[in-house]
Design an enzyme around this catalytic site. Structure first.
Site, PDB file in Angstrom:
ATOM      1  N   HIS A 275       0.885  -1.177   0.000  1.00  0.00           N
ATOM      2  CA  HIS A 275       0.000   0.000   0.000  1.00  0.00           C
ATOM      3  C   HIS A 275       0.918   1.222   0.000  1.00  0.00           C
ATOM      4  O   HIS A 275       1.604   1.476   0.991  1.00  0.00           O
ATOM      5  CB  HIS A 275      -0.872   0.021   1.264  1.00  0.00           C
ATOM      6  CG  HIS A 275      -1.747  -1.190   1.436  1.00  0.00           C
ATOM      7  ND1 HIS A 275      -3.073  -1.209   1.087  1.00  0.00           N
ATOM      8  CD2 HIS A 275      -1.488  -2.421   1.931  1.00  0.00           C
ATOM      9  CE1 HIS A 275      -3.605  -2.395   1.365  1.00  0.00           C
ATOM     10  NE2 HIS A 275      -2.652  -3.157   1.879  1.00  0.00           N
ATOM     11  N   PHE A 276       0.968   1.960  -1.130  1.00  0.00           N
ATOM     12  CA  PHE A 276       1.865   3.117  -1.225  1.00  0.00           C
ATOM     13  C   PHE A 276       1.122   4.460  -1.078  1.00  0.00           C
ATOM     14  O   PHE A 276       1.725   5.516  -1.178  1.00  0.00           O
ATOM     15  CB  PHE A 276       2.688   3.068  -2.513  1.00  0.00           C
ATOM     16  CG  PHE A 276       3.849   2.089  -2.476  1.00  0.00           C
ATOM     17  CD1 PHE A 276       4.309   1.544  -1.283  1.00  0.00           C
ATOM     18  CD2 PHE A 276       4.496   1.717  -3.650  1.00  0.00           C
ATOM     19  CE1 PHE A 276       5.386   0.643  -1.247  1.00  0.00           C
ATOM     20  CE2 PHE A 276       5.583   0.827  -3.635  1.00  0.00           C
ATOM     21  CZ  PHE A 276       6.010   0.292  -2.439  1.00  0.00           C
TER      22      PHE A 276
ATOM     23  N   HIS B 269      -2.471 -12.657   2.625  1.00  0.00           N
ATOM     24  CA  HIS B 269      -2.072 -12.791   4.043  1.00  0.00           C
ATOM     25  C   HIS B 269      -2.858 -13.836   4.831  1.00  0.00           C
ATOM     26  O   HIS B 269      -3.638 -13.512   5.712  1.00  0.00           O
ATOM     27  CB  HIS B 269      -2.053 -11.445   4.779  1.00  0.00           C
ATOM     28  CG  HIS B 269      -3.136 -10.457   4.466  1.00  0.00           C
ATOM     29  ND1 HIS B 269      -4.431 -10.821   4.253  1.00  0.00           N
ATOM     30  CD2 HIS B 269      -3.089  -9.109   4.367  1.00  0.00           C
ATOM     31  CE1 HIS B 269      -5.143  -9.746   4.026  1.00  0.00           C
ATOM     32  NE2 HIS B 269      -4.349  -8.694   4.072  1.00  0.00           N
TER      33      HIS B 269
ATOM     34  N   ASP C 199       2.529  -6.848   2.514  1.00  0.00           N
ATOM     35  CA  ASP C 199       1.396  -6.045   2.992  1.00  0.00           C
ATOM     36  C   ASP C 199       1.917  -4.747   3.629  1.00  0.00           C
ATOM     37  O   ASP C 199       1.445  -4.338   4.684  1.00  0.00           O
ATOM     38  CB  ASP C 199       0.526  -6.842   3.978  1.00  0.00           C
ATOM     39  CG  ASP C 199      -0.733  -6.093   4.390  1.00  0.00           C
ATOM     40  OD1 ASP C 199      -1.126  -5.143   3.692  1.00  0.00           O
ATOM     41  OD2 ASP C 199      -1.321  -6.462   5.429  1.00  0.00           O
TER      42      ASP C 199
END
Ligand SMILES: NC(=O)N[C@@H](CC(=O)O)C(=O)O
Length: 445
Positions: free
Chosen positions: A64-65, A234, A305
């Site tokens: 997640h950027f 995950h 993640d």
């Protein structure tokens, strides 16, 4: 006339998922051109890799950027800087930004922001919503789209499709493998009262193992019903791993370094809300189950993640603190330390981070050190011992749950399509990231 190369990586131990040996690697025009004893072949540059391991570029297919919209936490430049410093050559980024990546315009915007600004190659997930379900077959074929992502349980952001009908409609409309956040939303809602104020140890009691297993079982059932394939992101429980072992024909699976490194309740006592993420870090029994599944080949990919939140957002008392932790930069060092500790082989690590992701997502021309493939390389020193420090972490979040942790095994070099991007902790060539290409495996539109 003798062959000439742009670059030779000389004398390292080259590791693919199915074999290894001491070899020279000759690179020309961004691709592997020859592998073997290249003697005194001419090259623009020769890098001495004796004593080092030369791995296919590590792919982190779950980050997640936060750009656009949440760049106080991270952006595509800082996130990918962390990636290449940590030996990662490719990232697939999640759609829970603001705006969400749920239509063609938002996807095109991310791709144009990323092009030659990110330091590694990239793909972007498209988030499924009730509104865009009918358009998903088109959206998943657009340039830069790596897969469709469904939040079947709610987490950071508002993306959510929790019911069977909604999930079935997504699967029916999609041709590629669909990635899922798998926690049963109904059970999470029922169990809200298990959250104890100020006590993050109650996080895995609220979001319990049963919630994860129930959802994963439902997803497999719906995949069979619709004849589609799913990727369970995950995986955190022994029970899901055991269940998924019987369903490899329709379901692939990911684990994160966090869930096989940290252990409840110790991590919550030590790190407080910094250890809070979804699905939660669980106890030693579940961790052992994940290790067994990793060793047995039941798990296909290892993704970080990477979920940066600011210190302020993490400092709220439980349960208000945001869920998630940075991880793209520490994936390689943590997993190499596990290799050195004998928990998995280096070839298995390579499978989880290159051949596995290439197979699961249908990535074209990457995932193997072989002639003709993109020259994406992660050079590592398996003997080097280092301590993870905050000053090394590039994430705008500025923290890591692993600061002060000593690891054996360290990324030394990152090469993206033949370009030396990182060497020994320094960025050498900045901003050369490009969109990943995918195999033509899609059914005709
Ligand atoms: N893993 C997390 O705890 N948080 C992720 C969202 C998610 O993947 O659940 C985030 O974006 O912060």
């Amino acid at each position: 006339m003798a062959e000439t190369f742009d670059l030779i990586l000389k004398g390292g131990t080259v590791v693919n998922q199915d074999g290894e040996g001491v070899r020279d690697v000759g690179i020309r025009d961004g691709r592997f051109a020859a592998i073997g004893d290249l003697g005194f072949a001419a090259a623009g540059e020769v890098i001495d890799c004796r004593g080092l391991h030369v791995l296919p570029g590590v792919m982190d297919t779950h980050v997640h950027f936060r750009e656009p919209g949440l760049t106080q936490k991270e952006d595509l430049e800082t996130g990918s800087r962390g990636a290449v410093l940590g030996g990662v050559t490719l990232t697939f980024e999640m759609p829970n930004t603001i705006p969400t990546t749920t239509d063609a315009a938002a996807l095109a915007d991310k791709v144009s922001r990323a092009h030659h600004r990110m330091h590694c190659d990239f793909g972007f997930y498209v988030g499924a919503t009730r509104e865009n379900t009918k358009d998903l077959a088109e959206l998943e074929r657009l340039p830069g789209a790596c897969a469709i992502k469904v939040f079947a349980g709610s987490s950071t952001g508002s993306l959510l499709i929790e019911d069977d009908d909604g999930i079935r409609a997504v699967l029916k409309n999609v041709n590629r493998r669909v990635a899922f956040h798998s926690e049963d939303e109904y059970r999470l809602r029922e169990r809200m009262s298990f959250r104890i104020d100020n006590d993050p140890r109650s996080h895995p009691v609220w979001r319990d193992a049963q919630a994860a297993l129930m959802c994963t079982q439902r997803l497999v059932r719906l995949a069979r019903e619709t004849g589609k394939r799913i990727h369970v992101l995950h995986v955190t429980t022994k029970d899901e791993a055991e269940f998924l072992a019987g369903h490899k024909d329709v379901a692939s699976a990911e684990v994160t370094p966090a869930h096989v490194t940290l252990t409840a309740p110790d991590c919550y006592e030590r790190l407080g809300t910094l250890a809070q993420l979804n699905p939660p870090v669980r106890d030693a029994m579940h961790k052992a189950g994940l290790w067994h599944a990793l060793q047995q080949g039941i798990i296909d990919t290892c993704g970080s993640d990477h979920s940066p939140h600011t210190r302020e957002e993490k400092a709220h008392p439980y349960p208000k603190a945001h869920s998630g932790m940075p991880g793209v930069q520490t994936l390689v060092p943590l997993m190499l330390d596990h290799v050195n500790a004998g928990r998995l082989t280096l070839q298995r690590f390579v499978d989880l981070t290159s051949a596995g992701p290439a197979r699961i997502f249908g990535i074209a021309g990457k995932g193997r050190i072989a002639v003709g493939y993109d020259a994406d390389v992660t050079v590592v020193d398996m003997k080097r011992r280092e301590t993870i420090t905050e000053s090394w972490i590039a994430s705008r979040a500025g923290w890591s749950p692993y600061t002060g942790v000593s690891v054996k095994g360290w990324p030394i070099g990152t090469f993206v399509r033949g370009r030396q991007v990182m060497w020994d902790g320094t960025i050498v060539t900045a901003s050369s990231g490009e969109s990943v290409r995918f195999l033509e495996t899609l059914a005709p539109a």
